[in-house]
Design a protein around this motif. Structure first.
Motif, PDB file in Angstrom:
ATOM      1  N   ASP A 263       0.823  -1.219   0.000  1.00 22.50           N
ATOM      2  CA  ASP A 263       0.000   0.000   0.000  1.00 22.50           C
ATOM      3  C   ASP A 263       0.853   1.264   0.000  1.00 22.50           C
ATOM      4  O   ASP A 263       0.362   2.348  -0.330  1.00 22.50           O
ATOM      5  N   GLY A 264       2.109   1.136   0.433  1.00 26.09           N
ATOM      6  CA  GLY A 264       2.962   2.314   0.593  1.00 26.09           C
ATOM      7  C   GLY A 264       2.853   2.917   1.983  1.00 26.09           C
ATOM      8  O   GLY A 264       3.477   3.945   2.267  1.00 26.09           O
ATOM      9  N   SER A 265       2.082   2.281   2.868  1.00 23.27           N
ATOM     10  CA  SER A 265       1.911   2.792   4.226  1.00 23.27           C
ATOM     11  C   SER A 265       3.116   2.495   5.108  1.00 23.27           C
ATOM     12  O   SER A 265       3.316   3.129   6.140  1.00 23.27           O
ATOM     13  N   MET A 266       3.897   1.501   4.708  1.00 28.28           N
ATOM     14  CA  MET A 266       5.117   1.127   5.422  1.00 28.28           C
ATOM     15  C   MET A 266       6.280   1.155   4.433  1.00 28.28           C
ATOM     16  O   MET A 266       6.081   0.943   3.234  1.00 28.28           O
ATOM     17  N   PRO A 267       7.497   1.407   4.910  1.00 30.29           N
ATOM     18  CA  PRO A 267       8.639   1.476   3.988  1.00 30.29           C
ATOM     19  C   PRO A 267       8.989   0.119   3.385  1.00 30.29           C
ATOM     20  O   PRO A 267       8.855  -0.922   4.034  1.00 30.29           O
ATOM     21  N   LYS A 268       9.428   0.125   2.128  1.00 31.37           N
ATOM     22  CA  LYS A 268       9.843  -1.109   1.467  1.00 31.37           C
ATOM     23  C   LYS A 268      11.053  -1.719   2.170  1.00 31.37           C
ATOM     24  O   LYS A 268      11.302  -2.919   2.075  1.00 31.37           O
ATOM     25  N   GLU A 269      11.794  -0.864   2.867  1.00 36.26           N
ATOM     26  CA  GLU A 269      13.005  -1.315   3.568  1.00 36.26           C
ATOM     27  C   GLU A 269      12.698  -1.759   4.996  1.00 36.26           C
ATOM     28  O   GLU A 269      13.567  -1.759   5.868  1.00 36.26           O
ATOM     29  N   LEU A 270      11.452  -2.154   5.264  1.00 33.86           N
ATOM     30  CA  LEU A 270      11.036  -2.486   6.631  1.00 33.86           C
ATOM     31  C   LEU A 270      11.912  -3.568   7.261  1.00 33.86           C
ATOM     32  O   LEU A 270      12.188  -3.530   8.462  1.00 33.86           O
ATOM     33  N   SER A 271      12.374  -4.521   6.471  1.00 32.81           N
ATOM     34  CA  SER A 271      13.169  -5.626   7.014  1.00 32.81           C
ATOM     35  C   SER A 271      14.505  -5.162   7.588  1.00 32.81           C
ATOM     36  O   SER A 271      15.162  -5.916   8.314  1.00 32.81           O
ATOM     37  N   SER A 272      14.902  -3.921   7.296  1.00 31.79           N
ATOM     38  CA  SER A 272      16.177  -3.398   7.818  1.00 31.79           C
ATOM     39  C   SER A 272      15.983  -2.446   8.999  1.00 31.79           C
ATOM     40  O   SER A 272      16.949  -1.867   9.497  1.00 31.79           O
ATOM     41  N   VAL A 273      14.730  -2.292   9.432  1.00 29.78           N
ATOM     42  CA  VAL A 273      14.442  -1.366  10.533  1.00 29.78           C
ATOM     43  C   VAL A 273      14.586  -2.089  11.866  1.00 29.78           C
ATOM     44  O   VAL A 273      13.851  -3.037  12.156  1.00 29.78           O
ATOM     45  N   ASP A 274      15.551  -1.644  12.680  1.00 25.39           N
ATOM     46  CA  ASP A 274      15.711  -2.220  14.014  1.00 25.39           C
ATOM     47  C   ASP A 274      15.012  -1.340  15.052  1.00 25.39           C
ATOM     48  O   ASP A 274      14.405  -0.320  14.711  1.00 25.39           O
ATOM     49  N   ALA A 275      15.101  -1.736  16.314  1.00 26.14           N
ATOM     50  CA  ALA A 275      14.370  -1.033  17.372  1.00 26.14           C
ATOM     51  C   ALA A 275      14.781   0.438  17.490  1.00 26.14           C
ATOM     52  O   ALA A 275      13.939   1.318  17.679  1.00 26.14           O
ATOM     53  N   GLY A 276      16.075   0.705  17.363  1.00 25.50           N
ATOM     54  CA  GLY A 276      16.544   2.086  17.485  1.00 25.50           C
ATOM     55  C   GLY A 276      16.055   2.960  16.341  1.00 25.50           C
ATOM     56  O   GLY A 276      15.614   4.091  16.554  1.00 25.50           O
ATOM     57  N   LYS A 277      16.132   2.438  15.123  1.00 27.25           N
ATOM     58  CA  LYS A 277      15.704   3.212  13.951  1.00 27.25           C
ATOM     59  C   LYS A 277      14.201   3.467  13.994  1.00 27.25           C
ATOM     60  O   LYS A 277      13.737   4.558  13.656  1.00 27.25           O
ATOM     61  N   ARG A 278      13.441   2.450  14.411  1.00 31.93           N
ATOM     62  CA  ARG A 278      11.990   2.606  14.522  1.00 31.93           C
ATOM     63  C   ARG A 278      11.620   3.777  15.427  1.00 31.93           C
ATOM     64  O   ARG A 278      10.774   4.603  15.104  1.00 31.93           O
ATOM     65  N   TRP A 279      12.298   3.894  16.577  1.00 26.74           N
ATOM     66  CA  TRP A 279      12.013   4.959  17.537  1.00 26.74           C
ATOM     67  C   TRP A 279      12.456   6.314  16.986  1.00 26.74           C
ATOM     68  O   TRP A 279      11.754   7.318  17.113  1.00 26.74           O
ATOM     69  N   ASN A 280      13.610   6.335  16.353  1.00 26.49           N
ATOM     70  CA  ASN A 280      14.094   7.590  15.771  1.00 26.49           C
ATOM     71  C   ASN A 280      13.169   8.094  14.667  1.00 26.49           C
ATOM     72  O   ASN A 280      12.973   9.299  14.496  1.00 26.49           O
ATOM     73  N   MET A 281      12.576   7.174  13.927  1.00 31.55           N
ATOM     74  CA  MET A 281      11.654   7.588  12.860  1.00 31.55           C
ATOM     75  C   MET A 281      10.412   8.265  13.437  1.00 31.55           C
ATOM     76  O   MET A 281       9.875   9.207  12.840  1.00 31.55           O
ATOM     77  N   LEU A 282       9.959   7.808  14.587  1.00 31.42           N
ATOM     78  CA  LEU A 282       8.812   8.465  15.223  1.00 31.42           C
ATOM     79  C   LEU A 282       9.229   9.826  15.776  1.00 31.42           C
ATOM     80  O   LEU A 282       8.515  10.823  15.611  1.00 31.42           O
ATOM     81  N   LEU A 283      10.399   9.880  16.407  1.00 33.73           N
ATOM     82  CA  LEU A 283      10.877  11.139  17.000  1.00 33.73           C
ATOM     83  C   LEU A 283      11.156  12.207  15.947  1.00 33.73           C
ATOM     84  O   LEU A 283      10.979  13.400  16.212  1.00 33.73           O
ATOM     85  N   THR A 284      11.566  11.788  14.774  1.00 35.78           N
ATOM     86  CA  THR A 284      11.930  12.753  13.734  1.00 35.78           C
ATOM     87  C   THR A 284      10.794  12.999  12.736  1.00 35.78           C
ATOM     88  O   THR A 284      11.005  13.632  11.695  1.00 35.78           O
ATOM     89  N   GLY A 285       9.608  12.490  13.042  1.00 43.04           N
ATOM     90  CA  GLY A 285       8.444  12.761  12.202  1.00 43.04           C
ATOM     91  C   GLY A 285       8.400  11.989  10.910  1.00 43.04           C
ATOM     92  O   GLY A 285       7.732  12.399   9.963  1.00 43.04           O
ATOM     93  N   GLN A 286       9.068  10.827  10.844  1.00 41.27           N
ATOM     94  CA  GLN A 286       9.070  10.028   9.619  1.00 41.27           C
ATOM     95  C   GLN A 286       7.968   8.977   9.584  1.00 41.27           C
ATOM     96  O   GLN A 286       7.824   8.258   8.602  1.00 41.27           O
ATOM     97  N   THR A 287       7.198   8.877  10.674  1.00 43.94           N
ATOM     98  CA  THR A 287       6.064   7.971  10.701  1.00 43.94           C
ATOM     99  C   THR A 287       5.005   8.506  11.655  1.00 43.94           C
ATOM    100  O   THR A 287       5.327   9.221  12.616  1.00 43.94           O
TER     101      THR A 287
END
Length: 478
Positions: A263-287
């Motif tokens: 759908d494009g609602s999640m990044p195609k690179e989801l399999s490379s997202v670890d716990a730290g990156k996931r949190w940083n994406m929320l903090l930096t407004g990327q999700t």
């Protein structure tokens, strides 16, 4: 007369001595009941060292290690608590290495779901024979049950929390999402899918996603395991001990999770997202929404907000103010909500040789010290987690917690649907399920998320491996 007086004096002296001994005996029992020493006073016993491998359970937990060790020795002058710190990424590998070498720490922080794995290796230590009624009675019943297998107890719980999702309040409201309604009533997969579509915002070559979940490293299995509970598979095994992930619901779930990427609602690179990156994406407004989310994230967001406001350069790079909102995971295929409940705690280990009775009792003292009273109260407050011991609740009574009341209500609502503990599942079955998960499910899921494998192909691979592992009659057929 003098002889008679001497006799009376002797009797009185003996009576006083007997009374004193009786009083001392009563004090000793009283002390034992009020301290984590199973049947011993705090200053009894030979010198001993208890080792513990501990990750950053809460944002400030590792900063207190020196103080914790100091206060433990003050309480038990003959004992030393030697703590080895580890990151979340490293703690599992370090523990596995030590267990495989036959020399694990006395105590290691870990999830209750890992008990079958380490039990299979024969190095977990049953502490049911050294825990006193006063100690076991200090814990809420449900989280303590998670640390059991049959009648054996393999550690003490630190907290009981729900694996939820978390969202940015501003982005949710801009997308027209009624997050308060969702907190109270939940949402179906279809409702969730449409909501996160609305959260996708493209600005030039940058994209804000509707949803991001950590799927790499220590979080590799979290996404699938949490969602499976809400898809009619609350446990890996049914009540009649059939492996559940061969159900048609499992295939439906895999298709749904892949669909969110398509759908494009999640990044195609989801399999490379670890716990730290996931949190940083929320903090930096990327999700707009992230997972998995624990209550502590609200506290971490507030801390980062304060750093942004102070403009002291210590905030996460490029982060924005975040009003963190707790959200439940969606339900799939008409299944009832079954919240993924996490009970982590202090697992107790033994080496290749049986520990002495005294050392076993000392390990018990240390595990109880870490999971109750002041240490537990401070750590759980830092986590925004509920206190699960009476001693912790008492210590926390005067500790301030700046927490969103809507989030508190949301967590309480999810706990009503918490997945119950299953201590009835045989250890050998759980160990086999963990092995299947490690060798088949995780790598296949990574391939599905990366677009290298179809959900149907993964399902067939899991089904074949399950039949090989548990037999054709040992799996769900629907």
């Amino acid at each position: 007369m003098k002889r008679k007086m001497r006799l009376i004096t002797s009797v009185l002296a003996l009576t006083m001595a007997t009374s004193a001994l009786t009083a001392c005996g009563s004090d000793t029992k009283k002390d034992a009941a009020n301290t984590p020493a199973p049947g011993k006073t705090a200053d009894a016993g030979a010198k001993d060292t208890i080792t513990a491998l501990l990750p950053p359970v809460s944002p400030n937990f590792q900063k207190t290690f020196d103080q914790i060790s100091k206060e433990f020795t003050e309480k038990y002058p003959n004992l030393t608590l030697k703590i080895e710190p580890a990151s979340w990424e490293d703690v599992k590998q370090k523990l596995d290495t030590q267990v495989n070498a036959g020399s694990p720490p006395d105590i290691a922080f870990g999830g209750s779901e890992t008990i079958p794995k380490y039990l299979q290796q024969g190095l977990l230590m049953d502490i049911s024979d050294v825990i006193t009624p006063e100690m076991s009675g200090d814990y809420d019943k449900t989280p303590l049950e998670y640390m059991k297998k049959g009648n054996a107890l393999y550690g003490l719980p630190a907290y009981m929390e729900v694996h939820a999702l978390g969202g940015n309040k501003e982005f949710l409201e801009k997308a027209g999402i009624d997050w308060k309604k969702i907190q109270q009533n939940g949402w179906t997969y279809d409702e969730f899918r449409e909501a996160i579509k609305k959260g996708v915002v493209k600005e030039g070559d940058k994209t804000r996603y509707g949803f991001v979940f950590a799927t790499k490293g220590v979080a590799a299995i979290d996404y699938l395991a949490i969602m499976a509970k809400n898809a009619g598979m609350p446990h890996k095994f049914t009540k009649d001990m059939k492996y559940a992930y061969t159900s048609k619901n499992y295939l439906g779930l895999l298709k749904d999770l892949r669909q969110l990427i398509d759908d494009g609602s999640m990044p195609k690179e989801l399999s490379s997202v670890d716990a730290g990156k996931r949190w940083n994406m929320l903090l930096t407004g990327q999700t707009m929404v992230t997972g998995k989310g624990l209550a502590v994230f609200e506290n971490s967001a507030k801390t980062n907000n304060a750093k942004i406001k102070a403009n002291d350069g210590s905030a996460v790079k490029d982060s924005i103010p975040l009003d963190y909102i707790v959200l439940p995971a969606p339900t799939f295929q008409g299944a009832k909500a079954s919240s993924s409940t996490v009970v982590d705690g202090y697992l107790t280990f033994r080496g290749k040789k049986d520990p002495t009775a005294e050392h076993k009792a000392n390990v018990m003292k240390a595990a109880y010290f870490l999971s109750s009273g002041k240490v537990a109260a401070t750590t759980n407050n830092d986590l925004f987690a509920a206190q699960i011991t009476q001693s912790g609740k008492k210590e926390a009574a005067n500790m301030k917690v700046d927490r969103n009341p809507d989030n508190i209500a949301a967590v309480e609502n999810m706990l009503k649907n918490a997945t119950p503990a299953r201590s009835d599942i045989p250890t050998e079955l759980e160990a086999k399920a963990i092995k299947l998960e490690t060798e088949v499910i995780i790598p296949k899921l990574q391939a599905v998320l990366a677009g290298e494998l179809k959900p149907e192909a993964m399902y067939e691979a899991v089904k074949a491996a399950a039949i090989q592992t548990f037999g054709a009659d040992g799996v769900v057929k629907d």
